[in-house]
Each structure stands twice: as C-alpha cells, then as structure tokens.
Design an enzyme around this catalytic site. Structure first.
Site, PDB file in Angstrom:
ATOM      1  N   GLY A 188      22.054  84.470  41.222  1.00  0.00           N
ATOM      2  CA  GLY A 188      22.062  85.229  42.476  1.00  0.00           C
ATOM      3  C   GLY A 188      22.373  86.704  42.249  1.00  0.00           C
ATOM      4  CG  ASP A 248      21.686  79.674  41.160  1.00  0.00           C
ATOM      5  OD1 ASP A 248      22.260  80.769  41.159  1.00  0.00           O
ATOM      6  OD2 ASP A 248      21.055  79.225  42.152  1.00  0.00           O
ATOM      7  CB  SER A 290      33.973  88.070  52.366  1.00  0.00           C
ATOM      8  OG  SER A 290      33.517  89.011  53.313  1.00  0.00           O
ATOM      9  CE1 TYR A 349      29.280  84.194  53.575  1.00  0.00           C
ATOM     10  CE2 TYR A 349      30.168  85.849  55.079  1.00  0.00           C
ATOM     11  CZ  TYR A 349      29.867  85.437  53.794  1.00  0.00           C
ATOM     12  OH  TYR A 349      30.175  86.247  52.737  1.00  0.00           O
ATOM     13  CE  LYS A 363      32.086  83.780  51.093  1.00  0.00           C
ATOM     14  NZ  LYS A 363      31.786  83.253  49.743  1.00  0.00           N
ATOM     15  CG  PHE A 402      35.796  95.911  51.141  1.00  0.00           C
ATOM     16  CD1 PHE A 402      36.736  95.217  50.363  1.00  0.00           C
ATOM     17  CD2 PHE A 402      36.175  96.306  52.407  1.00  0.00           C
ATOM     18  CE1 PHE A 402      38.022  94.948  50.847  1.00  0.00           C
ATOM     19  CE2 PHE A 402      37.457  96.044  52.887  1.00  0.00           C
ATOM     20  CZ  PHE A 402      38.373  95.365  52.109  1.00  0.00           C
ATOM     21  CG  ASN A 403      29.725  95.918  53.450  1.00  0.00           C
ATOM     22  OD1 ASN A 403      30.890  95.686  53.763  1.00  0.00           O
ATOM     23  ND2 ASN A 403      28.711  95.722  54.270  1.00  0.00           N
ATOM     24  CG  ASP A 444      27.621  94.907  63.147  1.00  0.00           C
ATOM     25  OD1 ASP A 444      27.819  94.287  62.077  1.00  0.00           O
ATOM     26  OD2 ASP A 444      26.561  95.531  63.395  1.00  0.00           O
TER      27      ASP A 444
HETATM   28  N1  UFG Z   1      23.040  97.711  59.892  1.00  0.00           N
HETATM   29  C1  UFG Z   1      22.120  98.465  60.602  1.00  0.00           C
HETATM   30  N2  UFG Z   1      20.811  98.102  60.530  1.00  0.00           N
HETATM   31  C2  UFG Z   1      20.373  97.040  59.798  1.00  0.00           C
HETATM   32  C3  UFG Z   1      21.324  96.283  59.083  1.00  0.00           C
HETATM   33  C4  UFG Z   1      22.648  96.641  59.165  1.00  0.00           C
HETATM   34  O1  UFG Z   1      22.465  99.438  61.266  1.00  0.00           O
HETATM   35  O2  UFG Z   1      19.177  96.760  59.804  1.00  0.00           O
HETATM   36  C5  UFG Z   1      24.454  98.102  59.935  1.00  0.00           C
HETATM   37  C6  UFG Z   1      25.354  97.037  60.505  1.00  0.00           C
HETATM   38  O3  UFG Z   1      25.397  97.125  61.904  1.00  0.00           O
HETATM   39  C7  UFG Z   1      26.658  97.380  59.820  1.00  0.00           C
HETATM   40  C8  UFG Z   1      26.244  97.961  58.472  1.00  0.00           C
HETATM   41  O4  UFG Z   1      24.884  98.317  58.624  1.00  0.00           O
HETATM   42  O5  UFG Z   1      27.310  98.371  60.533  1.00  0.00           O
HETATM   43  C9  UFG Z   1      26.357  96.973  57.338  1.00  0.00           C
HETATM   44  O6  UFG Z   1      25.691  95.775  57.727  1.00  0.00           O
HETATM   45  P1  UFG Z   1      25.372  94.618  56.678  1.00  0.00           P
HETATM   46  O7  UFG Z   1      24.668  93.533  57.412  1.00  0.00           O
HETATM   47  O8  UFG Z   1      24.720  95.180  55.467  1.00  0.00           O
HETATM   48  O9  UFG Z   1      26.812  94.154  56.211  1.00  0.00           O
HETATM   49  P2  UFG Z   1      27.979  93.543  57.097  1.00  0.00           P
HETATM   50  O10 UFG Z   1      29.110  94.485  56.914  1.00  0.00           O
HETATM   51  O11 UFG Z   1      27.618  93.199  58.453  1.00  0.00           O
HETATM   52  O12 UFG Z   1      28.140  92.153  56.368  1.00  0.00           O
HETATM   53  C10 UFG Z   1      28.718  92.113  55.144  1.00  0.00           C
HETATM   54  C11 UFG Z   1      28.196  90.974  54.271  1.00  0.00           C
HETATM   55  C12 UFG Z   1      28.763  89.662  54.686  1.00  0.00           C
HETATM   56  C13 UFG Z   1      30.214  89.767  54.983  1.00  0.00           C
HETATM   57  C14 UFG Z   1      30.414  90.822  56.020  1.00  0.00           C
HETATM   58  C15 UFG Z   1      31.796  90.964  56.508  1.00  0.00           C
HETATM   59  O13 UFG Z   1      26.802  90.895  54.309  1.00  0.00           O
HETATM   60  O14 UFG Z   1      28.582  88.753  53.629  1.00  0.00           O
HETATM   61  O15 UFG Z   1      30.046  92.034  55.426  1.00  0.00           O
HETATM   62  O16 UFG Z   1      31.750  91.127  57.885  1.00  0.00           O
HETATM   63  F1  UFG Z   1      30.751  88.639  55.416  1.00  0.00           F
END
Ligand code: UFG
Length: 344
Positions: free
Chosen positions: A12, A33, A127, A152, A156, A181-182, A301
């Site tokens: 992955g 995997d 996470s 999900y 965790k 984090f991200n 979000d």
């Molecule tokens: N975003 C956009 N447009 C998009 C996709 C995302 O504006 O098309 C924004 C989201 O609203 C957010 C930021 O970009 O503000 C990051 O979004 P992601 O989906 O990339 O990441 P997240 O923070 O929502 O999610 C991540 C991981 C999850 C984890 C989560 C914790 O993907 O595995 O953080 O909340 F659980």
C-alpha cells in the site's frame, strides 16, 4: 543476520514507502498484502529502488490460518508493522461492518499470532482522527480522544484500546502506535506513490489528477471556516518522513529503548496549512496552474488540526525534514509517472 520484519499492507501507499526505508536500514522484510487496494507490481518497484526484492505473500490478514502459515514459513520474525486496513472515511459510513471486520479482526489475528511465534513488537498505524476537533492546538498526545466521526475513525480508537488491553493483560509484546497526520507525496524516484481506486477522496490525489487533466476541477470544501483564509487546516506530512518514523520506532522496540510497553507518538510536522495555502504552494513549486473552485463544506470535516510533534522529536529523535514544496513536487512527479506508464 538481518532482522526480519513482517509488514502487513506492505504494498500500500505508506506500507511500500516503509518497506523501502526498512530495507535501506538493513532489515529483511516480508510483505503480506491481499492486494485489495494495491498492485503486485509495487514489489518490483521496491526492488528497483532498493536493489532488494522483499518476500511477498498474497495473504489476507483476516485469514488466521494463512497468516499463521506466513509466520511459520519465515521463522524468527521480530517485529510487525501493521498497515493493513481499509481507510476511506465515506465508505466506512456506508459499510461499517466491512470496516469493523477488516480493521479490527486483522489486528486481533496479528496480536494472537505474535506471542505464538515469539514476535517482540508491533507498530500500529493510528491517526490524528482520534483527536476529532482538538480544543487546544497544536495537539499533543495527551489531548482527549473524541467520539469518532466515522466507523473508520472508530476502528482506529478501538484498535488502540485493543493493543493497550492486550499488553495490560500480560501479553509479552511491545507496541508503538503512531498517530499520522495527513500523509502526502511520493518517493523521489517516482516509482511508488499513492494510487487511489476510482475518484480520489483525499486532497492531494484529487489535486494532482486535476492538474493532469484527469479531473476537471478541484473543489475546495468550504472557505467560510474560522481560519485565516476560511479553508480547513491540516498538518501535511511527507510520506518518506513518515516511513522513516516507522524504522526509528522499530529500532526502539527491538533495542528495548521504550519507556513503557505501549507508547504513542504524533507524526506530523507541527505546521498547519490551509487548503488554499496548499493549492498555492503546489502552483508555485511546480509551475502548474490548478483549476479550482470554492464549493460547500464537506460533511464531517475537522476545521483545523496540526500536531505538536515534540514527543516524537525528543523521544524518538525523529523530525519531519522535507519541505512542503519538495513534497508537492514529489506528488506531481508521481502523477507524471502514472501518465507516462499509462496507468492513469
Ligand atoms: N479537500 C478539499 N477538496 C477535495 C478533497 C479534500 O477541499 O477534493 C479538503 C478537505 O475538506 C480537508 C483537506 O482537504 O480540509 C484534507 O482532506 P483529505 O480528505 O485529504 O484528508 P482528511 O484530513 O479529511 O482525512 C485524513 C485521512 C484520514 C484520516 C483523517 C482524519 O484521509 O485517513 O485525515 O480526520 F482519518
């Protein structure tokens, strides 16, 4: 003799980068995997990058007997890194039982098999989602765990508790839980990276696919939040830096350097970036213009979250090193590689 490590979910996104760093640090890696969200070719790419082909077993961690068989086939495994999990937040809301089964049963199997085969320790992929919207920023490991926003996220939290309960019950294993984090970006070789199935849900793959012309326009989910520019703030961590944290954590377990049998560390940069800041950083670091629009908020979000990584910095001696510009360039180079290879 090289120390053997089993990496579950090793083909992955984060898993493959970690296998590279483990091999570069002298570990022998066995990947398991089920390829449910990755490709077998990743093993070839890891070999190209490191010059070493990791052992690969196409096994589902839900299959106790098969997983048992892997430990028997490769005696002397000292550590496990457990990435194998489903990770799409939205899908988990639609299919909660799939997420509870995949993410929880696979960990339970692993924890049962580790003592049976004399495995010393496990690193678990947790996470920052466990913090929900933190009351205090940057968020430390001491911050309270908030009610999960999705099945999900709940897996965790539950898995962290399963690990704590197992060790507290006297199981002879050690654990380090890394709260990511991200994670973004790709290996500088552009031979491995994130390859989402279908329409990406996460920001960076959607962004690079838009820049490539695969998607028409990126939607910025909300510009009316309580943040300086109104868009949400995250702590974007380079996946190679994140991978290196696993190597350091594994060394710590195997060299008996832990202060407690179960430890938890935030793995982030300590810097929050808004969605709009990230878009502008992408444009300026790659020279590629991005078609984006402001769209309504996305349900569920978190408004803003970034790490206090002091514990990882001081205790592990780990620090995020890569700049956001280099990280975004690596993500773009990976997207270009996918195009050149005709994959996407
Ligand atoms: N975003 C956009 N447009 C998009 C996709 C995302 O504006 O098309 C924004 C989201 O609203 C957010 C930021 O970009 O503000 C990051 O979004 P992601 O989906 O990339 O990441 P997240 O923070 O929502 O999610 C991540 C991981 C999850 C984890 C989560 C914790 O993907 O595995 O953080 O909340 F659980």
């Amino acid at each position: 003799m090289k120390k053997r490590i089993l990496v579950a979910g090793g083909t992955g996104y984060i898993g493959s980068h970690t296998v590279v760093e483990l091999q570069n640090s002298g570990y022998e890696v066995i990947i398991v995997d089920n390829l449910s969200n990755s490709r077998a070719e990743v093993v070839d790419s890891i070999e190209k990058i490191t010059g070493i082909r990791p052992a690969f077993e196409k096994v589902d961690c839900l299959d106790y007997e098969a997983l048992d068989g892997v430990f028997t086939k490769y005696p002397g495994i000292q550590g496990v890194i457990h990435f194998a999990a489903s990770k799409a937040v939205g899908e988990s809301v639609q299919k909660p039982l799939l997420y509870y089964r995949n993410n929880i049963v696979s960990l339970v199997n692993m924890l049962e098999l580790m003592p049976k085969h004399g495995v010393k320790g496990i690193i678990f992929s947790s996470s920052c989602t466990v913090y929900g919207q933190p009351d205090v920023l940057p968020v430390t490991e001491e911050a309270p765990i908030k009610k999960a926003e999705s099945p999900y996220g709940n897996t965790k939290q539950i898995n962290e508790e399963i690990i704590r309960d197992t060790v507290a019950s006297g199981s002879p294993i050690k654990a380090i839980m890394l709260r990511y984090f991200n994670p973004i970006g790709a290996h500088p070789s552009a031979l491995i990276g994130e390859l989402p199935n279908g329409v990406p849900q996460n920001l960076i793959p959607y962004l690079t696919q838009t820049a490539m012309g695969i998607r028409e326009q990126l939607s910025v989910f909300g510009d009316d939040y309580d943040t300086p520019d109104g868009s949400c703030i995250r702590d974007y961590i380079y996946v190679v830096d994140l991978a290196k944290a696993h190597v350091i954590a594994m060394n710590r377990i195997l060299e008996d350097k832990q202060k407690e049998s179960v430890e938890v560390f935030n793995i982030g940069t300590g810097r929050g970036l808004s969605v709009l800041e990230l878009i502008h950083a992408f444009e300026s670091s790659t020279g590629v213009k991005l078609n984006y629009k402001i769209a309504p908020r996305r349900q569920g979000d978190i408004v803003k979250v970034w790490a206090d990584p002091a514990l990882a910095n001081n205790e592990l001696g780990w620090k995020a090193e890569n700049s956001i510009e280099d990280t975004l360039r690596s993500a773009w180079k990976w997207q270009e590689h996918l195009r050149e290879e005709g994959i996407m």
